[in-house]
Design a protein around this motif. Sequence first.
Motif, mmCIF file in Angstrom:
data_model
loop_
_atom_site.group_PDB
_atom_site.id
_atom_site.type_symbol
_atom_site.label_atom_id
_atom_site.label_comp_id
_atom_site.label_asym_id
_atom_site.label_seq_id
_atom_site.Cartn_x
_atom_site.Cartn_y
_atom_site.Cartn_z
ATOM 1 N N ASN A 47 -33.227 -1.309 -19.090
ATOM 2 C CA ASN A 47 -34.219 -0.463 -19.757
ATOM 3 C C ASN A 47 -35.131 -1.239 -20.698
ATOM 4 O OD1 ASN A 47 -31.594 -0.526 -21.309
ATOM 5 N ND2 ASN A 47 -32.986 0.228 -22.888
ATOM 6 N N SER A 48 -34.889 -2.541 -20.857
ATOM 7 C CA SER A 48 -35.635 -3.294 -21.864
ATOM 8 C C SER A 48 -35.825 -4.750 -21.420
ATOM 9 C CB SER A 48 -34.826 -3.239 -23.168
ATOM 10 O OG SER A 48 -35.360 -4.090 -24.146
ATOM 11 N N LEU A 99 -36.063 -8.419 -20.312
ATOM 12 C CA LEU A 99 -35.935 -9.132 -19.033
ATOM 13 C C LEU A 99 -35.405 -8.234 -17.922
ATOM 14 C CD1 LEU A 99 -34.338 -12.328 -20.559
ATOM 15 C CD2 LEU A 99 -36.520 -12.247 -19.361
ATOM 16 N N ARG A 115 -26.837 1.887 -21.223
ATOM 17 C CA ARG A 115 -25.899 2.653 -22.062
ATOM 18 C C ARG A 115 -26.503 3.964 -22.562
ATOM 19 N NH1 ARG A 115 -25.483 -0.740 -27.665
ATOM 20 N NH2 ARG A 115 -27.615 -1.505 -27.700
ATOM 21 N N ARG A 117 -33.007 7.199 -22.631
ATOM 22 C CA ARG A 117 -34.019 6.139 -22.767
ATOM 23 C C ARG A 117 -34.270 5.448 -21.435
ATOM 24 N NH1 ARG A 117 -33.043 1.680 -26.057
ATOM 25 N NH2 ARG A 117 -30.921 2.371 -26.424
ATOM 26 N N LEU A 129 -21.346 -1.524 -21.795
ATOM 27 C CA LEU A 129 -20.487 -2.707 -21.637
ATOM 28 C C LEU A 129 -19.592 -2.931 -22.852
ATOM 29 C CD1 LEU A 129 -23.314 -4.595 -19.923
ATOM 30 C CD2 LEU A 129 -21.060 -4.392 -18.888
ATOM 31 N N ASN A 160 -27.225 -8.916 -16.803
ATOM 32 C CA ASN A 160 -28.356 -9.253 -17.675
ATOM 33 C C ASN A 160 -28.190 -8.764 -19.111
ATOM 34 O OD1 ASN A 160 -31.520 -9.556 -18.199
ATOM 35 N ND2 ASN A 160 -30.954 -7.446 -18.684
ATOM 36 N N TYR A 189 -22.672 -15.851 -30.574
ATOM 37 C CA TYR A 189 -23.606 -15.635 -29.446
ATOM 38 C C TYR A 189 -23.494 -16.816 -28.480
ATOM 39 C CZ TYR A 189 -27.903 -15.040 -26.761
ATOM 40 O OH TYR A 189 -28.813 -14.897 -25.716
ATOM 41 N N VAL A 243 -38.019 -15.675 -24.810
ATOM 42 C CA VAL A 243 -38.824 -14.569 -24.280
ATOM 43 C C VAL A 243 -39.021 -13.495 -25.355
ATOM 44 C CG1 VAL A 243 -39.062 -12.981 -22.341
ATOM 45 C CG2 VAL A 243 -37.609 -15.014 -22.094
ATOM 46 N N THR A 295 -38.792 -10.198 -26.379
ATOM 47 C CA THR A 295 -38.115 -8.955 -25.988
ATOM 48 C C THR A 295 -37.542 -8.295 -27.244
ATOM 49 O OG1 THR A 295 -35.943 -9.988 -25.760
ATOM 50 C CG2 THR A 295 -37.372 -10.038 -23.807
ATOM 51 N N ARG A 312 -33.507 -7.850 -32.342
ATOM 52 C CA ARG A 312 -33.475 -6.638 -33.197
ATOM 53 C C ARG A 312 -32.551 -6.768 -34.404
ATOM 54 N NH1 ARG A 312 -31.311 -2.573 -28.726
ATOM 55 N NH2 ARG A 312 -32.007 -4.204 -27.324
HETATM 56 N N1 LIG Z 1 -35.093 -13.059 -25.016
HETATM 57 C C1 LIG Z 1 -34.722 -14.319 -24.968
HETATM 58 O O1 LIG Z 1 -35.413 -15.214 -25.498
HETATM 59 C C2 LIG Z 1 -33.467 -14.720 -24.287
HETATM 60 C C3 LIG Z 1 -32.633 -13.805 -23.679
HETATM 61 N N2 LIG Z 1 -31.483 -14.230 -23.069
HETATM 62 C C4 LIG Z 1 -30.575 -13.246 -22.459
HETATM 63 O O2 LIG Z 1 -31.321 -12.348 -21.659
HETATM 64 C C5 LIG Z 1 -30.602 -11.139 -21.510
HETATM 65 C C6 LIG Z 1 -31.544 -9.963 -21.661
HETATM 66 O O3 LIG Z 1 -31.995 -9.901 -22.994
HETATM 67 P P1 LIG Z 1 -33.473 -9.484 -23.430
HETATM 68 O O4 LIG Z 1 -34.158 -8.802 -22.338
HETATM 69 O O5 LIG Z 1 -34.078 -10.662 -24.058
HETATM 70 O O6 LIG Z 1 -33.138 -8.479 -24.632
HETATM 71 P P2 LIG Z 1 -33.341 -6.893 -24.822
HETATM 72 O O7 LIG Z 1 -32.692 -6.590 -26.115
HETATM 73 O O8 LIG Z 1 -34.753 -6.534 -24.622
HETATM 74 O O9 LIG Z 1 -32.468 -6.298 -23.639
HETATM 75 C C7 LIG Z 1 -31.076 -6.316 -23.678
HETATM 76 C C8 LIG Z 1 -30.529 -5.202 -22.829
HETATM 77 O O10 LIG Z 1 -29.092 -5.218 -22.922
HETATM 78 C C9 LIG Z 1 -28.679 -3.902 -23.184
HETATM 79 N N3 LIG Z 1 -27.382 -3.804 -23.856
HETATM 80 C C10 LIG Z 1 -27.028 -4.253 -25.074
HETATM 81 N N4 LIG Z 1 -25.782 -3.872 -25.359
HETATM 82 C C11 LIG Z 1 -25.336 -3.154 -24.286
HETATM 83 C C12 LIG Z 1 -24.155 -2.458 -23.987
HETATM 84 N N5 LIG Z 1 -23.145 -2.372 -24.854
HETATM 85 N N6 LIG Z 1 -24.027 -1.843 -22.794
HETATM 86 C C13 LIG Z 1 -25.048 -1.865 -21.916
HETATM 87 N N7 LIG Z 1 -26.209 -2.482 -22.152
HETATM 88 C C14 LIG Z 1 -26.356 -3.111 -23.327
HETATM 89 C C15 LIG Z 1 -29.783 -3.310 -24.054
HETATM 90 O O11 LIG Z 1 -29.672 -1.894 -24.093
HETATM 91 P P3 LIG Z 1 -30.293 -1.065 -25.338
HETATM 92 O O12 LIG Z 1 -31.756 -1.105 -25.168
HETATM 93 O O13 LIG Z 1 -29.673 0.297 -25.160
HETATM 94 O O14 LIG Z 1 -29.823 -1.753 -26.572
HETATM 95 C C16 LIG Z 1 -30.997 -3.824 -23.301
HETATM 96 O O15 LIG Z 1 -31.239 -3.010 -22.187
HETATM 97 C C17 LIG Z 1 -29.462 -11.187 -22.518
HETATM 98 O O16 LIG Z 1 -28.267 -11.477 -21.838
HETATM 99 C C18 LIG Z 1 -29.848 -12.351 -23.424
HETATM 100 O O17 LIG Z 1 -28.714 -12.980 -23.977
HETATM 101 C C19 LIG Z 1 -31.139 -15.543 -23.011
HETATM 102 C C20 LIG Z 1 -31.927 -16.477 -23.567
HETATM 103 C C21 LIG Z 1 -33.153 -16.163 -24.260
#
Ligand SMILES: NC(=O)C1=CN([C@@H]2O[C@H](COP(=O)(O)OP(=O)(O)OC[C@H]3O[C@@H](n4cnc5c(N)ncnc54)[C@H](OP(=O)(O)O)[C@@H]3O)[C@@H](O)[C@H]2O)C=CC1
Length: 333
Positions: free
Chosen positions: A52-53, A55, A75, A79, A116, A139, A214, A247, A249, A253
Amino acid sequence: MAVATVAALLAALGGALWLAARRFVGPSVQRLHRGGDSGLMHGKTVLITGANSGLGRATAAELLRLGARVIMGCRDRTRAEEEAGQLRREICQAGGPELGPDSGGAGELVVKELDLASLRSVRSFCQEEEPRLDVLINNAGIFQCPYMKTEDGFEMQFGVNHLGHFLLTNLLLGLLKSSAPSRIVVVSSKLYKYGDINFEDLNSEQNYNKSFCYSRSKLANILFTRELARRLEGTNVTVNALHPGVVRTNLGRHIHIPLLVKPLFNLVSWAFFKTPLEGAQTSIYLASSPEVEGVSGKYFGDCKEEELLPKAMDESVAGKLWDVSEVMVGILK
Ligand SMILES: NC(=O)C1=CN([C@@H]2O[C@H](COP(=O)(O)OP(=O)(O)OC[C@H]3O[C@@H](n4cnc5c(N)ncnc54)[C@H](OP(=O)(O)O)[C@@H]3O)[C@@H](O)[C@H]2O)C=CC1
Ligand SMILES: CC1=C(/C=C/C(C)=C/C=C/C(C)=C/C=O)C(C)(C)CCC1
């Protein structure tokens, strides 16, 4: 005085131009699939966690355009439904192919609840019948949150980023094997380099450092990928890990930035960070490209294989982490 003001203005203008130039002609990854590949994923089912968010959302959009049936494992169902509706509209407005299972064009988007941070939620998600699963993209992720525990008492970053996905993947392995050739894609991070697997305190009860935890969870992602690749040899199910780059994103937060300097951080992230679509290219590549058919146990960045530090290739740590994780999530046979 006037000279100093003009000089300051020129410097600010020059800086802004330089930032903008970096943003538009910088070393961002080329988009992998353009017009020509529209049916590449037709007939394939892809599960993306955290779709939903950021990547995950960008990956879902692109695989949907390529014809896949995309299951968004999220989750917050409300949304996620909103995002799914928005994605469908974006694709239609961009003059993309028609959506739907019988359209022969773009694929279908399905939202399913998956938290998760709850083993119960992961189990109930996996009990819902699916006829096939061609690609699983692990992801979802959480980054540098304050000390929190999952429903089952695990430190949150290790619990969501590693253990939740560990259980999910294990419960879906039968389906992935029966749908082979199939693929598992694990979104890790270069920050794995600063992590260590401390078997004495995996829940960080003695000492919590949010950056270290992390990194540990992202190192666990890679060790898991390599151990799983070894266990899946000869099954036609592959598993690879990746680093998406830095990235823009919602991942940041939990990082507290004072209100006054926030605009500066926004500007910097706009100028230097990848967009979600750029960052998602390696996930899309590993999920869909014929180039990586049969490739397993590797680590990628910018759609190319990258070398790992020895600590991410330690087979005895990977094996031990697997065994301990099985006990933690309760799947020990
Ligand atoms: N952005 C970056 O620079 C980098 C990102 N990454 C990795 O990329 C991946 C995606 O992150 P990114 O898109 O950046 O971040 P976002 O925060 O935009 O997306 C993360 C997603 O994970 C979901 N999430 C978090 N906790 C849970 C949970 N308990 N159950 C189900 N879903 C959950 C969030 O849901 P919700 O919206 O409900 O919170 C959201 O959809 C991650 O694994 C991150 O570690 C790795 C390196 C760099
Ligand atoms: C967009 C944005 C932010 C995002 C930070 C992110 C997305 C950090 C990513 C971290 C990395 C590199 C994780 C690696 O695994 C800030 C700085 C919080 C505030 C300003 C706007």
